[in-house]
Write an enzyme that holds these catalytic residues in place. Structure first.
Site, PDB file in Angstrom:
ATOM      1  CD  GLU A   1      -3.384   0.277   1.782  1.00  0.00           C
ATOM      2  OE1 GLU A   1      -4.373   0.988   1.796  1.00  0.00           O
ATOM      3  OE2 GLU A   1      -3.339  -0.825   2.362  1.00  0.00           O
TER       4      GLU A   1
ATOM      5  CD  GLU B   1      -4.277  -0.830   9.219  1.00  0.00           C
ATOM      6  OE1 GLU B   1      -3.551  -1.840   9.132  1.00  0.00           O
ATOM      7  OE2 GLU B   1      -4.894  -0.344   8.255  1.00  0.00           O
TER       8      GLU B   1
HETATM    9  C1  BGC Z   1      -5.227   2.358   4.738  1.00  0.00           C
HETATM   10  C2  BGC Z   1      -5.726   3.418   5.669  1.00  0.00           C
HETATM   11  C3  BGC Z   1      -6.679   4.256   4.908  1.00  0.00           C
HETATM   12  C4  BGC Z   1      -7.820   3.347   4.619  1.00  0.00           C
HETATM   13  C5  BGC Z   1      -8.995   3.983   4.001  1.00  0.00           C
HETATM   14  C6  BGC Z   1      -6.384   1.491   4.409  1.00  0.00           C
HETATM   15  O1  BGC Z   1      -6.076   0.412   3.615  1.00  0.00           O
HETATM   16  O2  BGC Z   1      -4.156   1.669   5.247  1.00  0.00           O
HETATM   17  O3  BGC Z   1      -4.977   3.849   6.654  1.00  0.00           O
HETATM   18  O4  BGC Z   1      -7.018   5.455   5.445  1.00  0.00           O
HETATM   19  O5  BGC Z   1      -7.434   2.223   3.876  1.00  0.00           O
HETATM   20  O6  BGC Z   1     -10.027   3.519   4.639  1.00  0.00           O
END
Ligand code: BGC
Length: 895
Positions: free
Chosen positions: A466, A746
């Site tokens: 990501e 997270e």
């Molecule tokens: C990311 C987040 C992001 C989110 C959106 C995720 O996959 O890691 O931090 O804000 O998607 O909902």
């Protein structure tokens, strides 16, 4: 003694490669007096260091402004170094001597000055390859060199060498921007690398963000193009005044390199047997090399470096090498980080080193990579077989604490490995410590979340497939980041990308640079391409925050159109232009009140979206006023009033109950002042009930978490805020600390109390969003606040709030005016407060639960406290202070 020190131009000391027509100057004042204010300044800009050819002299300007004084002299010319100096007078009539001399240097002020062409070493059918390719060229210089610069960029990533030496120490250049619209070039001083006679320039180009894999879960590749390319223009000025330029063109040659594969997410394969000795030196035989292709690129997209280059920042030695239950050989660096491993190895030609990278071990203590999803994070090095070979990868980085050694010639020794920490080269400006070690570790983790995710763009995470500039994450963390490092230039560049990637209708993509828009049709969750509340609001909240911390009005001027069109986008999509109740939103992402198996918290979208709409509209109105746009000011003030009114009608019952019973709903209405005054006490009480019902814990996600403690302490509930912050069991900030975290997770339950993991699908251990609590440590525990009416800490508000089990806390912050220091400590029945205020600023200090008569001033003169609601307050000028007062009243109220 009055002295001007630390003169900077556009936040930097002696920058080269500026493109702005009106650079701004700032300086810090040193004085041994108290209450110092600058009364006047005089600034000169000259073509020479001796100031014989002055092109701009402000004369004596009666002003206390010492930050961002804008150049207003004759037009600046390209490729020139300009010198500047400043002197000031203070309120005691003292005059400083001239400051040290600073300089800045311009790059190309006009696109037409590009004579170089983009050249590619790749053929049309190499789109799926991610090799590193060599490029080279030789040229002759026939005089003594006075000044030599290289202006360079790439489609992909590049490294440049002159006569075998690496040019500069920037990494992952040219950085990541919305390339089709804005492509940065870098400027380097190469005067000392060139010689009279034959010279060689060599470059390695790799895939990078330009053509490599991006957004692994939707499988994007070749996002900006399928062939890497290089652009180089060198300007050489001889001592006799002649100029020569050397540019990339058809005459350059290319070859494969030892980099067989290099990808941001996946790592690198390097075959040292393929090294070509002397490839970047003069007189190398490049007969077997092939001709490059020239490719077309819109040269008007080229811009000088705007952000801060990514550089090596720290080297970390391993703390141990372990053998896991599965028998894996794993190095532990003791810190989750972003960067790579540098190693030295000895072996035979053809031997291999294979390394894999991971953030955590699983509950059994085995190497765990499932949460990386498709990101391979793998390094393969094939030895050429000399004595000792040292390797660092080129066009990739990894997020890791643990490194598994999959292959290695002989027995590895940890002495041969180091982790190289990389991030954008921001200046560290903030420090926080207190008496609670777990809280200190949390702060450490927040700082490392920043370090690991400010790699040219603010990313969500540095490890899985990501690593994107998610707007929501940046928005929730920006304030904390501003306390820790100077992030002005970092965010300015990113916000410029936000502006160019914004849709015509004002919608804001989910990630900047936007690589998702138009490609989300198969996403499991996301139902549109752009514009989620709380995410798109980054367009408004981020420039505003930068303005507040660094008094940078330019960021507001530059982003105003973008800010306004975001609000207009919402207005067009909201019911009656007021209640935003449509579209897809991430909501209170990852909140613990989400339904089983869902990422979307329980707080309804329409409440969140309308609340943020109100908040951003209010910021826009304030911005319009600062920029002198009074009709917009009226317009958005009005709109804000309407949204607040409609919000209250929609979400409050006639007797004052907030209709949505979630923590985040209560947090947002209090934070954004959406509560009718008469219902405020009830709303706070319900928030406290909601926390109590959850056993004293939070349930908030991305949007509620940053504000929850602020809302409590701003409404007389400091004790409750501390209690939430200092919880050590799940879910809480310190739960992860106690689980051994070295960065912020997270998920609140990334690792569950029983040691098992949250689903590998989305489980980063290095996500800064919940690290947004960092600003509470500065603003509330220590009490260091910017006064919104006098941004950049020109006027400081100091309002410490001792509490919890803390016996002391302190913070240091290097503002644009100089060092601010605040500490408090409790002992011997007293509270002692130490403060340092830099020259040319003032502060309002509010001492909690103090009576003016009982405050003893141990250091600092002329302080006159008056009793106020919260205790006692005084206005103080620059200098250092120490105050002591008895704890009695404090204890009576806080306990
Ligand atoms: C990311 C987040 C992001 C989110 C959106 C995720 O996959 O890691 O931090 O804000 O998607 O909902």
């Amino acid at each position: 003694m009055l002295k001007v020190s630390d003169i900077t131009c556009e936040y930097q000391k002696n920058p080269i490669g500026l493109g702005t027509k009106k650079p701004r100057f700032s300086w810090i004042i040193e004085s041994d007096m108290q209450n110092v204010i600058q009364m006047s300044y005089r600034l000169q800009v000259s073509l020479d260091e001796k100031f014989k050819n002055i092109i701009w002299d402000t004369g004596v300007i009666n002003s206390s402004k010492s930050v961002h004084i804008e150049y207003d002299g004759p037009d600046l010319r390209s490729f020139r170094r300009y010198f500047y100096r400043v002197k000031i007078m203070d309120n005691y009539g003292q005059e400083s001597v001239w400051s040290d001399i600073g300089y800045f240097e311009t790059a190309l002020m006009d696109t037409s000055e590009w004579k170089a062409k983009f050249i590619t070493p790749e053929s049309e059918d190499e789109g799926n390859l991610s090799k590193g390719k060599y490029l080279r060229h030789e040229f002759v210089l026939d005089g003594e060199i006075d000044f030599a610069r290289i202006y360079a960029t790439a489609l992909g990533m590049y490294e440049i060498y002159i006569n075998g030496k690496r040019v500069g120490d920037d990494l992952l250049t040219p950085g990541w921007t919305s390339y089709k619209k804005r492509l940065q070039y870098q400027t380097y001083d190469i005067t000392d690398l060139l010689v009279k006679g034959v010279n060689a320039v060599g470059a390695i180009v790799g895939a990078g963000w330009y053509k490599g894999d991006l957004a692994g879960w939707i499988g994007r590749r070749n996002v900006y193009g399928s062939r890497t390319a290089l652009l180089v223009q060198m300007l050489i000025r001889y001592t006799d005044g002649r100029e020569q330029i050397i540019v990339t063109d058809e005459t350059w040659k290319a070859s494969d390199s030892p980099i067989l594969y290099s990808e941001i997410y996946h790592g690198e394969i390097y075959d040292a047997r393929l090294e070509q000795s002397g490839w970047n030196l003069p007189n190398f035989d490049d007969n077997s090399w092939y001709a490059v292709d020239v490719i077309n690129w819109d040269m008007s997209t080229l811009i000088p470096q705007e952000g801060l280059p990514v550089r090596r920042q720290e080297f970390i030695k391993p703390i141990s090498m372990i053998i896991t239950p599965k028998g894996e050989k794993v190095i532990d660096f003791g810190q989750n980080l972003a960067g790579w491993v540098k190693f030295t190895v000895r072996g035979k030609c053809g031997d291999k080193v294979v390394l894999k990278h991971a953030e955590v071990l699983d509950s059994e203590g085995n190497f765990y990579t499932e949460n990386l999803r498709s990101a391979k994070q793998r390094i393969e090095y094939i030895l050429k077989g000399y004595d000792a070979e040292t390797f660092e990868p080129h066009f990739t980085f990894q997020g890791f604490r643990y490194v598994k050694i999959e292959e290695y010639p002989g027995e590895p020794s940890i002495d041969d490995f180091a982790a190289v920490v990389i991030h954008s080269d921001m200046k560290r400006i903030g420090k926080f410590t207190c008496s609670n070690e777990l809280l200190n570790q949390l702060y450490h983790n927040i700082v490392w979340g920043l370090k690991s995710n400010f790699i040219d763009v603010p990313t969500d995470c540095p490890q899985r497939d990501e690593r994107l500039g998610w707007t929501g994450d940046a928005q929730v963390f920006i304030e904390t980041s501003c306390f820790i490092m100077n992030t002005a230039l970092f965010f300015r560049k990113w916000l410029h990308d936000l502006k160019v990637d914004q849709l015509k209708n004002g919608g804001v993509p989910f990630v900047i640079p936007d690589v998702l828009g138009g490609h989300l049709e198969n996403d499991k969750l996301i139902r549109q391409d752009h514009s989620s509340s709380g995410w798109g609001d980054a367009a408004v909240i981020c420039p505003w925050t930068i303005y507040q911390f660094y008094d940078d009005v330019n960021i507001l001027k530059e982003q105003y159109g973008s800010m306004k069109s975001w609000i207009e986008y919402i207005r067009a999509n909201a019911r009656d232009g007021i209640i935003w109740d449509s579209g897809f939103h991430f909501g209170d992402w990852l909140a613990l009140d989400a339904k089983e198996g869902s990422y979307l918290g329980a707080t309804p979208n329409d409440l969140i979206a309308t609340a943020f709409y109100a908040y951003s509209t209010e910021i826009l109105a304030k911005t319009a006023k600062i920029l002198g746009n009074l009709s917009d000011y009226e317009e958005y003030l009005n709109l804000h009033d309407k949204i607040v009114k409609a919000f209250q009608d929609e979400f409050f019952t006639p007797s004052g109950r907030l209709a949505v019973r979630t923590q985040t709903a209560h947090v947002l209405v209090l934070m954004f002042n959406l509560v009718p005054d008469k219902y405020r006490a009830r709303t706070i009480q319900t928030l406290i009930d909601l926390i109590d019902e959850n056993n004293g814990h939070l349930t908030t996600g991305f949007l509620g978490t940053p504000y929850i403690c602020h809302v409590l302490s701003n409404n007389g509930k400091t004790k409750e805020a501390y209690s939430l912050l200092l919880k050590e069991d799940y879910p809480s900030w310190l739960y992860q600390v106690k689980k051994g975290a070295t960065t912020v997770w997270e998920h609140w339950d990334g690792i569950k109390p029983d040691g098992t993991m949250w689903s590998a699908d989305m489980n980063s251990f290095n996500h800064y969003a919940y690290g947004s609590i960092g600003s509470w440590l500065y603003r509330e525990i220590v009490g260091l606040n910017v006064d919104p009416e006098a941004p950049g800490f020109k006027h400081i508000i100091i309002k410490p709030k001792p509490g919890g089990d803390l016996t002391y806390a302190e913070a240091e912050y290097l503002s644009a005016y100089g060092r601010i220091f605040v500490s408090w400590s409790i002992g011997g029945g007293d509270i002692t407060i130490d403060v340092a205020i830099p020259p040319n600023t003032k502060a309002k200090i509010i001492l909690p639960h103090a009576s003016s008569e009982a405050i003893e001033t141990i250091r600092g003169v002329n302080v006159h406290f008056e009793n106020c609601n919260d205790g006692a307050e005084a206005e103080i000028g620059s200098g250092t202070y120490k105050f002591i007062y008895p704890l009695t009243k404090f204890l009576a109220i806080e306990n």
